[in-house]
Design an enzyme around this catalytic site. Structure first.
Site, PDB file in Angstrom:
ATOM      1  N   GLY A  31       7.443  15.958  -2.867  1.00 22.28           N
ATOM      2  CA  GLY A  31       8.451  15.039  -2.845  1.00 22.28           C
ATOM      3  C   GLY A  31       9.036  14.655  -3.698  1.00 22.28           C
ATOM      4  O   GLY A  31       9.760  15.496  -4.683  1.00 22.28           O
ATOM      5  N   HIS A  34      14.910  17.220  -3.875  1.00 20.39           N
ATOM      6  CA  HIS A  34      16.374  18.193  -4.611  1.00 20.39           C
ATOM      7  C   HIS A  34      16.691  19.279  -4.048  1.00 20.39           C
ATOM      8  O   HIS A  34      15.665  19.893  -3.414  1.00 20.39           O
ATOM      9  CB  HIS A  34      16.255  17.795  -6.121  1.00 20.39           C
ATOM     10  CG  HIS A  34      15.115  18.321  -6.613  1.00 20.39           C
ATOM     11  ND1 HIS A  34      15.142  20.164  -6.629  1.00 20.39           N
ATOM     12  CD2 HIS A  34      13.337  18.314  -7.444  1.00 20.39           C
ATOM     13  CE1 HIS A  34      13.830  20.353  -6.780  1.00 20.39           C
ATOM     14  NE2 HIS A  34      13.523  19.636  -7.905  1.00 20.39           N
ATOM     15  N   GLU A  35      17.218  20.046  -4.613  1.00 17.79           N
ATOM     16  CA  GLU A  35      18.402  20.781  -3.766  1.00 17.79           C
ATOM     17  C   GLU A  35      17.646  21.908  -3.962  1.00 17.79           C
ATOM     18  O   GLU A  35      17.626  23.804  -3.559  1.00 17.79           O
ATOM     19  CB  GLU A  35      19.728  21.517  -4.558  1.00 17.79           C
ATOM     20  CG  GLU A  35      20.478  23.001  -3.968  1.00 17.79           C
ATOM     21  CD  GLU A  35      20.142  21.986  -2.254  1.00 17.79           C
ATOM     22  OE1 GLU A  35      20.809  20.902  -1.586  1.00 17.79           O
ATOM     23  OE2 GLU A  35      20.321  23.264  -1.888  1.00 17.79           O
ATOM     24  N   HIS A  37      13.790  22.062  -4.125  1.00 19.66           N
ATOM     25  CA  HIS A  37      12.464  22.119  -3.233  1.00 19.66           C
ATOM     26  C   HIS A  37      13.888  22.994  -1.362  1.00 19.66           C
ATOM     27  O   HIS A  37      13.197  23.333  -0.776  1.00 19.66           O
ATOM     28  CB  HIS A  37      12.387  20.900  -2.666  1.00 19.66           C
ATOM     29  CG  HIS A  37      11.404  19.801  -3.679  1.00 19.66           C
ATOM     30  ND1 HIS A  37      12.388  19.144  -4.778  1.00 19.66           N
ATOM     31  CD2 HIS A  37      10.340  20.434  -4.036  1.00 19.66           C
ATOM     32  CE1 HIS A  37      11.208  18.993  -5.109  1.00 19.66           C
ATOM     33  NE2 HIS A  37      10.123  19.151  -5.298  1.00 19.66           N
ATOM     34  N   LYS A 149      10.526  28.783 -10.327  1.00 21.16           N
ATOM     35  CA  LYS A 149      10.618  27.484 -11.960  1.00 21.16           C
ATOM     36  C   LYS A 149       9.746  27.083 -12.528  1.00 21.16           C
ATOM     37  O   LYS A 149       9.082  27.243 -13.644  1.00 21.16           O
ATOM     38  CB  LYS A 149      11.057  25.839 -11.351  1.00 21.16           C
ATOM     39  CG  LYS A 149      11.110  25.181 -12.267  1.00 21.16           C
ATOM     40  CD  LYS A 149      12.070  23.799 -12.648  1.00 21.16           C
ATOM     41  CE  LYS A 149      11.489  22.541 -13.691  1.00 21.16           C
ATOM     42  NZ  LYS A 149      10.583  22.393 -13.208  1.00 21.16           N
ATOM     43  N   ASP A 150       8.077  27.200 -11.751  1.00 22.98           N
ATOM     44  CA  ASP A 150       6.644  27.062 -11.824  1.00 22.98           C
ATOM     45  C   ASP A 150       6.522  28.078 -11.985  1.00 22.98           C
ATOM     46  O   ASP A 150       5.459  28.567 -11.044  1.00 22.98           O
ATOM     47  CB  ASP A 150       6.200  26.021 -10.663  1.00 22.98           C
ATOM     48  CG  ASP A 150       6.747  24.491 -10.852  1.00 22.98           C
ATOM     49  OD1 ASP A 150       6.279  23.812 -11.895  1.00 22.98           O
ATOM     50  OD2 ASP A 150       7.695  24.090  -9.971  1.00 22.98           O
ATOM     51  N   MET A 184      16.551  21.945 -11.517  1.00 23.89           N
ATOM     52  CA  MET A 184      16.061  20.874 -10.694  1.00 23.89           C
ATOM     53  C   MET A 184      14.868  20.290 -11.186  1.00 23.89           C
ATOM     54  O   MET A 184      13.997  21.392 -11.488  1.00 23.89           O
ATOM     55  CB  MET A 184      17.065  20.987  -9.858  1.00 23.89           C
ATOM     56  CG  MET A 184      18.562  20.837  -9.827  1.00 23.89           C
ATOM     57  SD  MET A 184      18.736  21.053  -7.869  1.00 23.89           S
ATOM     58  CE  MET A 184      20.445  20.887  -7.945  1.00 23.89           C
ATOM     59  N   SER A 185      14.291  19.523 -11.151  1.00 28.59           N
ATOM     60  CA  SER A 185      13.111  18.711 -10.930  1.00 28.59           C
ATOM     61  C   SER A 185      12.994  17.305 -11.411  1.00 28.59           C
ATOM     62  O   SER A 185      13.749  16.388 -11.224  1.00 28.59           O
ATOM     63  CB  SER A 185      12.748  19.088 -12.632  1.00 28.59           C
ATOM     64  OG  SER A 185      11.542  17.955 -12.769  1.00 28.59           O
ATOM     65  N   SER A 186      11.864  17.075  -9.915  1.00 23.98           N
ATOM     66  CA  SER A 186      11.382  15.499  -9.583  1.00 23.98           C
ATOM     67  C   SER A 186      11.763  14.704 -11.122  1.00 23.98           C
ATOM     68  O   SER A 186      12.139  14.043 -11.336  1.00 23.98           O
ATOM     69  CB  SER A 186      10.519  15.652  -8.834  1.00 23.98           C
ATOM     70  OG  SER A 186      11.047  16.405  -8.021  1.00 23.98           O
TER      71      SER A 186
HETATM   72  P1  AMP Z   1       7.307  19.786  -6.578  1.00 27.09           P
HETATM   73  O1  AMP Z   1       7.303  19.254  -5.616  1.00 27.09           O
HETATM   74  O2  AMP Z   1       7.582  19.928  -8.496  1.00 27.09           O
HETATM   75  O3  AMP Z   1       6.013  20.197  -6.339  1.00 27.09           O
HETATM   76  O4  AMP Z   1       7.740  21.699  -6.639  1.00 27.09           O
HETATM   77  C1  AMP Z   1       7.456  21.940  -5.138  1.00 27.09           C
HETATM   78  C2  AMP Z   1       7.577  22.984  -4.706  1.00 27.09           C
HETATM   79  O5  AMP Z   1       9.114  23.471  -5.769  1.00 27.09           O
HETATM   80  C3  AMP Z   1       6.854  23.860  -6.188  1.00 27.09           C
HETATM   81  O6  AMP Z   1       7.055  25.361  -5.390  1.00 27.09           O
HETATM   82  C4  AMP Z   1       8.140  24.208  -6.791  1.00 27.09           C
HETATM   83  O7  AMP Z   1       7.791  25.728  -8.245  1.00 27.09           O
HETATM   84  C5  AMP Z   1       9.318  24.474  -6.577  1.00 27.09           C
HETATM   85  N1  AMP Z   1      10.843  23.991  -7.580  1.00 27.09           N
HETATM   86  C6  AMP Z   1      10.752  22.314  -8.469  1.00 27.09           C
HETATM   87  N2  AMP Z   1      11.892  23.300  -8.980  1.00 27.09           N
HETATM   88  C7  AMP Z   1      12.852  23.302  -8.502  1.00 27.09           C
HETATM   89  C8  AMP Z   1      14.068  24.531  -8.655  1.00 27.09           C
HETATM   90  N3  AMP Z   1      14.842  24.068  -9.683  1.00 27.09           N
HETATM   91  N4  AMP Z   1      14.519  25.822  -8.303  1.00 27.09           N
HETATM   92  C9  AMP Z   1      13.209  26.168  -7.121  1.00 27.09           C
HETATM   93  N5  AMP Z   1      12.249  25.517  -6.463  1.00 27.09           N
HETATM   94  C10 AMP Z   1      11.710  24.368  -7.570  1.00 27.09           C
END
Ligand code: AMP
Length: 282
Positions: A31, A34-35, A37, A149-150, A184-186
């Site tokens: 959750g 952002h762009e 996701h 990113k991960d 981008m990151s939460s």
């Molecule tokens: P998270 O909500 O942080 O667990 O991320 C959910 C998914 O979104 C994971 O597969 C992340 O690698 C991906 N994600 C997060 N940030 C980015 C980003 N800046 N660009 C592309 N994918 C992302």
């Protein structure tokens, strides 16, 4: 868009899609969308007939010292963003149903979880693999999309799918960046104004490495030294956790770059832990 909160309902939805011969695309998230996701959701839509996005802040992947309690949550905004993309299902499971009292089974991808983030977050990838396996079990996706990113997470999930013969194809989405290059990151919400400005230097450090690579440099220590110097000079309040060059498949450290590698960095800036990476492919 249907909001589903329990396991029986998501399994019923998935079974119905498959009975009709439709392909399910799946994007697991925590959750605070952002762009980055959303780009994964668009990719999932391209390769499937129905898309499910999960929103679940997975306690199993946080250590006691980490930011589980503060992790940003904004379901209202998340739902609005997903509505716009016209997906089929948003799955927001209840933690008590996912991890009932007495829960004790975990899955680990041993070798790929050892290096990089795994060195500093010892049970993190076990937590990630376990929740993703559970989600796959309920959603039964034909394809699932993860962000580059991960990078280590992508490799862990790809390996788990291979080792356990799961019927899900994993797609990787490229890193989506802010205008100044910050991935981008939460967790970027933790940065104050001056930290946010400073954070853009992380990508500039990686860009510097990319230029060195394009000029023919192949020795890992040269890259690591250059990136570390740039960060120390331009991000004086940043605390580097690691700068490493690893084989893109095994994630083992590489001394000289002969095949595709990833240059990965993790650093703390204020309350945020930033990670970023670029591939170096000779
Ligand atoms: P998270 O909500 O942080 O667990 O991320 C959910 C998914 O979104 C994971 O597969 C992340 O690698 C991906 N994600 C997060 N940030 C980015 C980003 N800046 N660009 C592309 N994918 C992302």
């Amino acid at each position: 868009m249907e909001a589903i909160q329990n396991i029986v309902e998501i399994k019923t939805w998935s079974a119905l899609c498959h009975r009709r011969g439709r392909r399910i695309g799946f994007v697991p998230t925590m959750g605070a969308l952002h762009e980055g996701h959303l780009s994964l959701v668009r990719l999932a839509k391209q390769f499937s007939d129905h898309v499910a996005v999960s929103i679940f802040v997975n306690p199993l992947q946080f250590s006691a010292q980490e930011d589980l309690a503060q992790y940003p949550q904004d379901l209202r905004s998340d739902f609005a963003l997903l509505e716009e993309l016209d997906i089929d299902v948003v799955f927001v499971p209840n933690p008590r149903e996912i991890f009932p009292p007495g829960f004790q089974t975990k899955v680990g991808v041993s070798e790929l979880s050892k290096n990089l983030c795994g060195k500093f977050r010892p049970h993190h990838f076990e937590g990630v693999a376990t929740i993703v396996l559970k989600l796959f079990h309920w959603v039964s996706p034909d394809i699932a999309v993860f962000g580059q990113k991960d990078y280590q997470q992508c490799r862990v999930i790809e390996q788990m799918v291979q080792d356990l013969h799961l019927d899900t194809s994993i797609l990787r989405g490229p890193i989506v960046r802010e205008k100044d290059g910050l991935a981008m990151s939460s967790r970027n919400r933790y940065l104050n104004e001056s930290e946010r400005e400073c954070a853009a230097h992380l990508y500039r450090a990686l860009t510097l490495a990319k230029h060195l690579f394009e000029q023919g440099e192949r020795q890992s220590d040269v890259f690591i030294h250059a990136v570390a110097s740039y960060i120390r000079e331009n991000m004086p309040s940043g605390q580097i956790q690691y700068i490493q060059i690893c084989d893109a498949l095994t994630l083992e450290d590489v001394v000289t770059i002969h095949k595709k590698c990833v240059l990965a960095v993790a650093l703390f800036l204020g309350k945020a832990r930033l990670i970023d990476n670029i591939e170096l492919d000779p």
